[in-house]
Scaffold this active site. Structure first.
Site, PDB file in Angstrom:
ATOM      1  N   CYS A 454      20.465  11.259  15.939  1.00  0.00           N
ATOM      2  CA  CYS A 454      20.213   9.905  16.433  1.00  0.00           C
ATOM      3  C   CYS A 454      20.436   9.828  17.935  1.00  0.00           C
ATOM      4  O   CYS A 454      19.840   8.985  18.610  1.00  0.00           O
ATOM      5  CB  CYS A 454      21.100   8.906  15.703  1.00  0.00           C
ATOM      6  SG  CYS A 454      22.855   9.300  15.749  1.00  0.00           S
ATOM      7  N   HIS A 846      27.021   6.622  15.323  1.00  0.00           N
ATOM      8  CA  HIS A 846      25.567   6.525  15.237  1.00  0.00           C
ATOM      9  C   HIS A 846      25.042   5.883  16.515  1.00  0.00           C
ATOM     10  O   HIS A 846      25.697   5.034  17.116  1.00  0.00           O
ATOM     11  CB  HIS A 846      25.185   5.673  14.019  1.00  0.00           C
ATOM     12  CG  HIS A 846      23.710   5.473  13.849  1.00  0.00           C
ATOM     13  ND1 HIS A 846      22.848   6.522  13.655  1.00  0.00           N
ATOM     14  CD2 HIS A 846      22.945   4.342  13.843  1.00  0.00           C
ATOM     15  CE1 HIS A 846      21.622   6.053  13.537  1.00  0.00           C
ATOM     16  NE2 HIS A 846      21.655   4.732  13.653  1.00  0.00           N
TER      17      HIS A 846
END
Length: 1008
Positions: A454, A846
């Site tokens: 990510c 994330h």
């Protein structure tokens, strides 16, 4: 007597008259009668019971039959013989069908009066055979209920031995065919009662013959796992499972999941049908069996079944929470499904839009069941938001709906997640079952997560949304010396033109990943961005050097070719800064000019805050300020004759004030406000020297619009001003002065002398804790201004001479000449991208990004110059989160940390607004590199994209056909196929071999 009774039943006499005659007939039954008369009464009463068209006739027939059978047992035994019973069961009676429950009710009535006779054993034996035959014909619920009622009263009629097992199996088959066929409440209640009677019969048999349980369950599995294309088995089978002892559950499920003869499609079909049982009212232990089978499948790693069933049925399970009668079981199954589905947020995101509505419904219910469900739903929601943080646009309505409900602590959340996970190693979940989805409503394309990538996805999407840079990349001609830039061009082209909802950037990951990055591990997106820009810069620089040598004879070149050393990265992201250090001993000033592609902004310590006072201080320094509207302000030297006692006290202390250069502040509605000149000072506690130890010095300050004016919140402007503020070098941090040839106290000042077209700001949120010996994250909320005004020092010819002299090793004698007649240009920047880090550590969490198309309005080829301070806050924002792309807003950007404390702005992209005086060097970058319209791609690239789009449509059609036929795909296509691989090459995976090929055969194309 029988003739009289029959005539009376057919007559139109009043009921009272008929009752009188019936009483006389019943009294006559006590008198001795011959066999012929008894048989006549038995036949008439049988006719009335079986064929009577009114309840009165049926009741009269039962009363007469009972009276004569009780008083004339021998004659009745002769009448109610084996042949008569077999004829009834095989041929029916008159117009009465053999499938009528009335025949069994009549037989049950007659058995009462022969059970003490010697012939009863023969009758029981015949009934065992006949009832088994009837059950094998799969009768309906009413007939099965009559059989169950008969066998409940006369258990000797139940088939024995091996026929008993067959009887149970056939009874399970029959239950699997039950259908109510009516929506009337009375008929539904009657149907439920019939089903309960039949399942109750199985329970009685299993209590006495436990050996019949396993064969019955085997037959049950055969029924619910059938894929013959029918409408599916009846949910009435739920009543069968509830009577199976729970101590057998583990063994049964273990045998099922480990049986090689049972296919995955059979297991999936069986589990799907079992989930449907949750709608059966009052059934017990159904949730335990469903959860048990889910756990059993997880134990043998049949994750494709679990994923498919969860995604296809979780909405149905969730909908059962509206009904109190089935709520408890549905809630238990829902909790396990969500808490175990930890490899992807897809299952939870399916339910997110429905949660607020359910919360409102349960709140209005005002029942113990509703209150308990609300509390558990809140706990479940917070668990899933904790597990899949980073989706603020989805979760805001859920957080709002659950705001008044208890929030579980982090320890409990982690316990629940760890307890229910399919596996403790999330990277083991490679064999996923992909689900084709349509392209995002935004029209934008996502990027597949290839195993904690990510960080790369957010950076790529941020660069892609930097429209000037994107267009410049798309216009590049193919070059062997810029292989990485060409891969980026292909990636941008697919993000622009592909029909897939998401694509896999595995080839670009392999080419651009720093060599020290471990595949599959979370990395720092800022570190990756710096490495990527440096690689692209060095590649192009080398290529230009070679090209310049080969084309030195070319007379006419384009503008960007005139300076072979200036790369696209420099034109787009390159800025300049000057660092000057003033020795407090000899007053010598040294200069160092350096280029930058991003500014790393540190957080001021809590006890070192930049403050502004309400008055100005004396200064003899003249500072000229050039604003965005091309106005020039001249700050003239002031000479004051008197000072207040407070100011005198401040002058005597070692905390001198610093002049703040006034800049425009952009308001929330795009209106310009003038900030009055004010005094400001920077203080350091426990330090005898302030940041600015020079009583007569200035430093320029940035300004901007704050997204959220909270008292505890810092702004990006504060961090920039902290970066630009003078710093005192003292103690262990003293400066080595070449003139003094020793360590001396000095003051260091940084000034920006060149504003980049795209300003990249990195908020240094990660620091090393020497106590815990781990990197920690600074979770301070920093408000991000939509419009930022940056002070850029205009380098004069005199400054250039001084810097050149410093480079030649010559010393400057004094400080003052450098700061005289200093001119600053106020450069306006518009926010175009915010990369957010969700988590509490750089090694985990994330990344996702908010972005918008931030370009000057245009008409045709020439850009329109914007001279006002319009903030354009209503521009469309997008949220890029791996494969998911959704609409967003600047309000969401501003409030993300308020809603989700772990989600903090990390990397910011600002685009320089085009004005009459947009660049220090006068070069309009966007006009030089951006073509307003679609970039013309190479023929090869367009053909590749077109070919992939056709392939995607074929894959989608094929997958849709497979789902219609209920046939699981052996090799499942995926909509984020690697665009830059060979046609038959493997795609990237998000499994243990993240970022490369996969060893999981057909599942190698899948991603989390």
């Amino acid at each position: 007597m029988d003739k009289i009774l029959e005539a009376m039943m057919l007559s139109h006499h009043p009921s009272s008259v008929k009752h009188i005659l019936v009483r006389r007939v019943l009294e006559a039954a006590k008198q001795p009668l011959d066999s012929e008369q008894c048989w006549a009464m038995f036949e008439l009463s049988t006719k009335l019971v079986l064929l009577g068209d009114t309840n009165f006739k049926k009741d009269v027939g039962k009363e007469v039959l009972e009276a004569f059978a009780q008083n004339h047992t021998a004659e009745f035994e002769s009448f109610f013989n084996v042949r008569f019973i077999v004829k009834l069961l095989q041929d029916g009676y008159g117009t009465l069908s053999i499938r009528s429950g009335g025949i069994l009710e009549y037989i049950q009535l007659g058995l009462k009066y022969i059970q003490d006779n010697s012939s009863v054993d023969d009758v029981f034996h015949v009934l065992q055979i006949e009832l088994l035959r009837i059950v094998c014909e799969k009768p309906g619920s009413k007939l099965c209920a009559s059989i169950s009622k008969l066998l409940a009263e006369y258990p000797l009629c139940i088939p024995s031995g091996k026929f008993q097992v067959v009887f149970c199996q056939q009874l399970v088959k029959s239950i699997g065919q039950f259908q109510c066929g009516s929506e009337e409440e009375d008929e539904i209640v009657e149907f439920l009662d019939q089903v309960n009677k039949v399942s109750g019969l199985l329970q009685r048999i299993w209590r006495t013959q436990t050996a019949a349980i396993i064969p019955s369950l085997r037959e049950l599995f055969t029924v619910i796992s059938s894929t013959d294309g029918s409408d599916g088995p009846s949910n009435a089978l739920a009543t069968v499972v509830q009577y199976v002892p729970l101590e057998l559950m583990d063994g049964v499920i273990r045998n099922l999941t480990n049986d090689d003869c049972i296919t995955d499609i059979e297991l999936m079909t069986a589990l799907t049908n079992m989930v449907d049982w949750l709608s059966w009212p009052l059934a017990k232990n159904i949730d335990k069996w469903i959860i048990g089978l889910l756990k059993g499948l997880a134990a043998v790693k049949k994750f494709s079944i679990l994923i498919e069933v969860t995604l296809s049925k979780i909405e149905q399970v969730f909908s059962r929470l509206y009904y109190p009668i089935v709520r408890a079981g549905a809630l238990d199954v829902l909790k396990y499904m969500l808490l175990s589905f930890q490899h992807s947020p897809e299952a939870f995101h399916v339910l997110v839009p429905h949660i607020p509505k359910l919360v409102v419904s349960l709140s209005k219910e005002e029942s113990n069941s509703g209150t308990s469900c609300l509390q558990q739903l809140s706990e479940l929601g917070h668990c899933m938001i904790f597990r899949f943080s980073g989706f603020p646009d989805l979760y805001e309505p859920v957080i709002e709906a659950l705001k008044d409900l208890p929030v579980p602590n982090e320890e409990k959340i982690k316990h629940l997640l760890n307890q229910n996970a399919w596996t403790s190693q999330k990277n083991v979940l490679a064999p996923l079952y992909p689900r084709l989805t349509t392209k995002s409503d935004t029209g934008r394309i996502g990027l597949a997560n290839l195993g904690n990538t990510c960080y790369m996805n957010s950076v790529i999407q941020a660069l892609f949304m930097a429209s000037d840079f994107r267009h410049a990349v798309m216009l590049l001609k193919e070059s062997d010396s810029q292989s990485l830039m060409m891969k980026l061009q292909w990636l941008f082209a697919f993000l622009e033109h592909s029909q897939r909802p998401a694509i896999s950037p595995s080839s670009f990951l392999k080419a651009s990943s720093p060599p020290w990055f471990n595949p599959g591990a979370q990395q720092d997106c800022s570190e990756y961005l710096k490495y990527l820009l440096d690689r692209l810069h060095e590649e192009e620089k080398t290529g230009k050097r070679i090209s310049h040598r080969l084309k030195h004879s070319c007379i006419e070149t384009r503008k960007e070719d005139r300076d072979p050393g200036k790369t696209l990265i420099e034109r787009m992201f390159g800025g300049k800064m000057v660092t000057r250090i003033h020795c407090r001993c000899c007053r010598n000033v040294s200069f160092r000019e350096e280029a930058f592609t991003d500014l790393s902004l540190a957080f001021p310590p809590p006890n070192k805050v930049l403050q502004r006072s309400g008055s100005s201080c004396d200064t003899n320094i003249s500072v000229e300020i050039t604003g965005s509207d091309n106005f020039v302000s001249q700050i003239k030297p002031q000479h004051k004759t008197t000072k207040s006692p407070i100011k005198q006290k401040q002058t005597k202390s070692k905390e001198p004030s610093v002049r703040v250069i006034p800049f425009e502040i952009i308001g929330s509605h795009g209106k310009a406000k003038k900030e009055e000149p004010s005094s400001s000072r920077v203080m350091r506690d426990n330090n005898p020297y302030p940041f600015s130890s020079m009583p007569k010095n200035n430093f320029a300050m940035a300004s901007g619009e704050k997204a959220c004016d909270t008292a505890c919140s810092r702004s990006v402007s504060d961090l920039i001003n902290y970066f630009l503020s003078p710093e005192m070098l003292s103690g262990d941090n003293r400066y080595y002065c070449d003139k003094c040839t020793s360590l001396q106290e000095a003051e260091k000042v940084v000034e920006l002398t060149g504003g980049p077209h795209y300003l990249i700001l990195t908020l240094l949120r990660f620091s090393f804790d020497v106590i815990t010996m781990r990197r920690k994250k600074i979770l301070d909320n920093v408000s991000v201004p939509l419009v930022l005004k940056l002070p850029i020092r205009i380098t004069t010819e005199k400054d250039e001479q001084k810097i050149h002299a410093e480079k030649q090793g010559r010393q400057l004698r004094n400080w003052k000449p450098f700061i005289e007649d200093t001119t600053y240009l106020s450069i306006t920047y518009d926010l175009c991208c915010v990369v957010v880090h969700s988590g509490i550590s750089s090694e985990s969490g994330h990344y996702y990004c908010y972005a918008r198309e931030c370009a000057d309005a245009n008409s045709g080829i020439s850009p329109r110059i914007i001279l006002d301070d319009e903030s354009r806050a209503d521009d469309q924002w997008y949220l890029y989160n791996d494969t998911r792309v959704s609409f967003s807003s600047f309000e969401s950007v501003s409030n993300v940390t308020n809603y989700f404390p772990k989600d903090t702005a990390y990397v910011l992209f600002y685009r320089q607004r085009v004005t009459r005086h947009t660049c220090v060097d006068g070069e309009h970058v966007s006009a030089g590199v951006r073509l307003y319209g679609e970039a013309a791609l190479s023929k090869e690239l367009m053909e590749t994209i077109s070919k992939d789009n056709i392939q995607y449509l074929q894959e989608e059609e094929k997958e849709a056909r497979k789902r219609t036929d209920r046939i699981p795909p052996v090799t499942t296509p995926v909509w984020w196929r690697r665009f830059d691989d060979d046609e038959n090459g493997p795609s990237g995976s998000c499994g243990p071999t993240a970022g490369g090929g996969s060893d999981f055969a057909s599942f190698g194309r899948l991603t989390f």
